[in-house]
Design a protein around this motif. Structure first.
Motif, PDB file in Angstrom:
ATOM      1  N   LEU A 302       0.861  -1.195   0.000  1.00  0.00           N
ATOM      2  CA  LEU A 302       0.000   0.000   0.000  1.00  0.00           C
ATOM      3  C   LEU A 302       0.888   1.233   0.000  1.00  0.00           C
ATOM      4  O   LEU A 302       1.575   1.510   0.982  1.00  0.00           O
ATOM      5  N   ARG A 304       0.374   4.981   0.016  1.00  0.00           N
ATOM      6  CA  ARG A 304      -0.695   5.977   0.195  1.00  0.00           C
ATOM      7  C   ARG A 304      -0.284   7.263  -0.524  1.00  0.00           C
ATOM      8  O   ARG A 304       0.296   8.171   0.079  1.00  0.00           O
ATOM      9  N   ARG A 340      -1.708   2.981  -4.512  1.00  0.00           N
ATOM     10  CA  ARG A 340      -3.128   3.253  -4.339  1.00  0.00           C
ATOM     11  C   ARG A 340      -3.412   4.660  -4.863  1.00  0.00           C
ATOM     12  O   ARG A 340      -2.697   5.604  -4.494  1.00  0.00           O
ATOM     13  N   ASP A 343      -6.498   9.084  -2.293  1.00  0.00           N
ATOM     14  CA  ASP A 343      -7.564   8.740  -1.342  1.00  0.00           C
ATOM     15  C   ASP A 343      -7.698   9.865  -0.323  1.00  0.00           C
ATOM     16  O   ASP A 343      -7.226   9.752   0.799  1.00  0.00           O
ATOM     17  N   LYS A 348      -8.681  13.019   5.680  1.00  0.00           N
ATOM     18  CA  LYS A 348      -7.442  13.453   5.030  1.00  0.00           C
ATOM     19  C   LYS A 348      -7.725  14.618   4.092  1.00  0.00           C
ATOM     20  O   LYS A 348      -8.219  14.409   2.981  1.00  0.00           O
ATOM     21  N   MET A 437      -9.686  -1.983  -3.711  1.00  0.00           N
ATOM     22  CA  MET A 437      -9.691  -2.125  -2.255  1.00  0.00           C
ATOM     23  C   MET A 437     -11.088  -2.520  -1.810  1.00  0.00           C
ATOM     24  O   MET A 437     -12.087  -2.008  -2.318  1.00  0.00           O
ATOM     25  N   GLU A 439     -13.209  -2.060   1.098  1.00  0.00           N
ATOM     26  CA  GLU A 439     -13.279  -1.352   2.380  1.00  0.00           C
ATOM     27  C   GLU A 439     -14.649  -0.720   2.619  1.00  0.00           C
ATOM     28  O   GLU A 439     -14.842  -0.006   3.591  1.00  0.00           O
ATOM     29  N   GLY A 460      -9.085  -3.149   3.031  1.00  0.00           N
ATOM     30  CA  GLY A 460      -8.710  -2.032   3.906  1.00  0.00           C
ATOM     31  C   GLY A 460      -9.519  -2.161   5.183  1.00  0.00           C
ATOM     32  O   GLY A 460     -10.622  -1.628   5.293  1.00  0.00           O
ATOM     33  N   THR A 461      -8.961  -2.899   6.137  1.00  0.00           N
ATOM     34  CA  THR A 461      -9.765  -3.176   7.341  1.00  0.00           C
ATOM     35  C   THR A 461     -10.056  -1.918   8.156  1.00  0.00           C
ATOM     36  O   THR A 461     -11.060  -1.865   8.864  1.00  0.00           O
ATOM     37  N   ASN A 462      -9.187  -0.905   8.054  1.00  0.00           N
ATOM     38  CA  ASN A 462      -9.442   0.303   8.854  1.00  0.00           C
ATOM     39  C   ASN A 462     -10.811   0.893   8.499  1.00  0.00           C
ATOM     40  O   ASN A 462     -11.619   1.209   9.363  1.00  0.00           O
ATOM     41  N   ASP A 463     -11.028   1.048   7.191  1.00  0.00           N
ATOM     42  CA  ASP A 463     -12.317   1.606   6.773  1.00  0.00           C
ATOM     43  C   ASP A 463     -13.422   0.566   6.803  1.00  0.00           C
ATOM     44  O   ASP A 463     -14.558   0.883   7.141  1.00  0.00           O
ATOM     45  N   ARG A 473     -13.710   5.872  12.886  1.00  0.00           N
ATOM     46  CA  ARG A 473     -12.425   5.335  13.322  1.00  0.00           C
ATOM     47  C   ARG A 473     -11.583   6.335  14.108  1.00  0.00           C
ATOM     48  O   ARG A 473     -10.607   5.962  14.763  1.00  0.00           O
ATOM     49  N   CYS A 510      -4.392  -4.708   3.989  1.00  0.00           N
ATOM     50  CA  CYS A 510      -3.407  -3.635   4.174  1.00  0.00           C
ATOM     51  C   CYS A 510      -3.818  -2.659   5.277  1.00  0.00           C
ATOM     52  O   CYS A 510      -3.199  -1.622   5.447  1.00  0.00           O
ATOM     53  N   GLY A 511      -4.865  -2.974   6.028  1.00  0.00           N
ATOM     54  CA  GLY A 511      -5.235  -2.137   7.174  1.00  0.00           C
ATOM     55  C   GLY A 511      -4.354  -2.482   8.368  1.00  0.00           C
ATOM     56  O   GLY A 511      -3.516  -3.392   8.305  1.00  0.00           O
TER      57      GLY A 511
END
Ligand code: PEP
Ligand code: MG
Length: 594
Positions: A302, A304, A340, A343, A348, A437, A439, A460-463, A473, A510-511
């Motif tokens: 990943l 970013r 990626r 994003d 962000k 992704m 997510e 993307g486990t974070n999202d 989050r 990739c989270g």
């Protein structure tokens, strides 16, 4: 007079792991405040001459710093120098100061100071974060011109001779460019967060750092003994003998821990029963690539790229993108680099690409949605990605895709970019792998419809956790509900893997889950093929993989899939890991978020 060195303890954000005990080196950021002085009419031309000479000296210094960045390939931060250079030529600063000297008969120092204060006051009145950042730039630049004008030495960072812990309110890239970083053993600052310049620099240089300490510059004095615990975020000023001894011991243990891990870095990540897992790194900035080989990352899972758009007024050009991608590819080859696409939005924000003010930005015009609205911006990046693919192992993936319509629209822009390059006779790899992704929960549900269009999935486990469990989050009030081992999350990951494998494509995660050894076997057992994480975590995750077998991972997953609550799953996984792999869930780096 003897300085009484008082003990104090502060807590901040640990942004670069490790422990250091050293002497404080205070970076004095106090503003120069020139005295008011009225001049004789006959002195006007001399004052103007002095002012212009100070501007010229400032320009020379900035050009030198810029050169320094280019020489050391720290290009990502060079643009901040450009912001200063641009401000230096600003009509308001130059003409208004000269006008005050000529018409008000003020000394150049006093006139400049007044002009700067006026501009800063107008920036303060604006709410936009961009202007707040520019105010800091103006502070740094104004201070530099004033020091050149008054003959005061600029911060003598270049004169650091001993090995020190740098204590600062905040550090600008200009400050660190002048530092002999080989002598810096640690960084602690009042301001900053995980992505502040100090944090990123410290991580890429492997120097322990704690930021966001709020008032460490007021509490510490030059020469104080400082303990920096970059694992927990604790900073002790003038520790007791007992604390010193405890920290010396912790430091020694940590060094052994890292050495043992780094010895594993070069090993392939293969389970005892021969299952190979690709363990790759996540990066945000070019400077981070120097760590990848040391920690044994097998490429970049990943990249970013939104960090390329930050802290600048205009988005990067196609050639700027291309130059950066080529450097990353060169450093990582023969392993792949997964770029990626932009994003931004949500948490962000990027000034170079304005986004609307939204009531609910996490669900707003962000990420791929924004790119599909700003197609030229998107195409610029895709053209650069394609051009870079001509000579490197490059893959591209789209974030936040919620359905096939969106994926098709993104593919259309990619096709346009391909056609343009073809017409222009510019080479690219026509078979560059394209991924999506996963997510957004809708993407999980229709993964079977997405799979035929792409070469890989990256979860993307974070999202995904945020959207599936309806947990912001970044919101500390509901953080307790942010549960990676929630049964819904496990089922989603499993279903994505099953669908992907049916279609013959691979799945990465990739989270942040990928970089935590508590989850490694769970993810492997669910069918994940690749894990991508902060480079520092790579050896720890390889260690788990090398100790485990895929059969055990599957057995673990079979045992947890029917559990009803996240805490039951957590308890089951934790006790399985502790009984089978004692010592693997090592607390040494706990608290240091990757
Ligand atoms: C994710 O959402 O898991 C992810 C890897 O992307 P980011 O953290 O940049 O949103
Ligand atoms: Mg994401």
């Amino acid at each position: 007079m003897k300085i009484v060195r008082e003990r104090a303890e502060l807590r901040g954000i640990p942004v670069s792991p490790g422990i250091v005990i050293g002497r404080a080196y205070m970076v004095d950021r106090r503003q120069v405040h020139p005295p008011e002085r009225i001049i004789e009419p006959g002195e006007v031309e001399d004052e103007i001459g002095r002012f212009r000479a100070a501007l010229a000296t400032t320009r020379d210094q900035l050009e030198q710093i810029k050169q320094h960045y280019q020489d050391r390939d720290l290009g990502d931060h060079g643009y901040l120098v450009d912001v200063h250079l641009l401000m230096l030529g600003d009509r308001m600063i130059v003409q208004d100061t000269e006008k005050l000297v000529r018409e008000g008969l003020h000394s150049a120092d006093w006139a400049l100071w007044q002009v700067l204060e006026r501009i800063k006051a107008s920036f303060d009145a604006m709410e936009d974060e961009y202007f707040r950042d520019r105010r800091t730039d103006l502070d740094h630049l104004g201070d530099r011109i004033l020091r050149n004008l008054t003959g005061l030495q600029h911060e003598a960072l270049s004169t650091i001779r001993a090995e020190v812990v740098v204590v600062a309110h905040d550090l600008s890239p200009m400050d660190t460019a002048q530092m002999d970083v080989r002598r810096v053993r640690g960084f602690i600052t009042d301001l900053g967060g995980r992505t502040s310049h100090t944090a990123i620099l410290a991580r890429s240089l492997n120097i322990p750092a704690v930021v966001g300490l709020e008032n460490v510059t007021q509490v510490a004095n030059g020469g104080d003994t400082i303990v920096v615990d970059g694992l927990s975020g604790r900073v002790i000023i003038n520790p007791t003998e007992a604390e010193l001894a405890a920290y010396r011991e912790k430091k020694a243990r940590y060094q052994v821990f890292r050495r043992e891990l780094e010895a594993l870095a070069a090993l392939p990540a293969v389970t005892r029963d021969g299952h190979k897992v690709r363990v790759a790194a996540n990066i945000e900035l070019l400077q981070e690539i120097q760590n990848l080989r040391r920690y044994g990352a097998e490429g970049i899972g990943l990249y970013r790229t939104e960090f390329l758009y930050m802290n600048r007024d205009r988005p990067p050009t196609e050639d700027e993108h291309l130059g950066t991608y080529q450097k990353v590819l060169d450093a990582v080859q023969p392993y792949p680099v997964t770029v990626r696409t932009l994003d931004i939005g949500g948490d962000k924000m990027v000034h170079a690409v304005p986004t609307p003010d939204e009531v609910n930005p996490a669900l707003g015009l962000r990420s791929i949605r924004l790119c599909l609205k700003e197609r030229d911006l998107f195409k610029t990046q895709l053209r650069a990605v394609l051009r870079a693919s001509a000579a490197g192992n490059l893959r591209v993936m789209f974030p936040m895709v919620s359905g096939v319509g969106e994926l098709n629209a993104a593919m259309e822009v990619l096709d346009q970019a391909r056609e343009e390059l073809q017409d222009e006779g510019v080479p690219f790899d026509p078979h560059m792998p394209v991924g999506v992704m996963i997510e957004v929960p809708s993407a999980v549900v229709i993964a079977d419809l997405l799979a035929p269009h792409v070469d890989f999935f990256s979860i993307g486990t974070n999202d995904l956790i945020q959207y599936a469990l309806a947990i912001d989050r970044g919101n500390e009030h509901v953080a307790y509900l942010y549960e990676p081992l929630h049964p819904a999350v496990l089922r989603m990951v499993r279903s994505v893997c099953e669908v992907a494998h049916r279609h013959g494509i691979r799945v990465a995660v990739c989270g942040e889950m990928a970089g935590d050894e508590l989850y490694t076997l769970v993810l492997l057992g669910l069918g994940v093929d690749e894990l991508s994480m902060h480079a520092l975590s790579v050896p720890r995750i390889k260690r788990v993989i090398n100790h485990a077998s895929l059969a055990e991972a599957r057995e673990l997953v079979t045992g947890i899939l029917d559990l009803e609550t996240a805490s039951e799953v957590h308890e089951a996984v934790d006790s399985y890991m502790r009984s089978r792999y004692p010592g693997v869930l090592d607390p040494m780096e706990e608290g240091w978020g990757a």
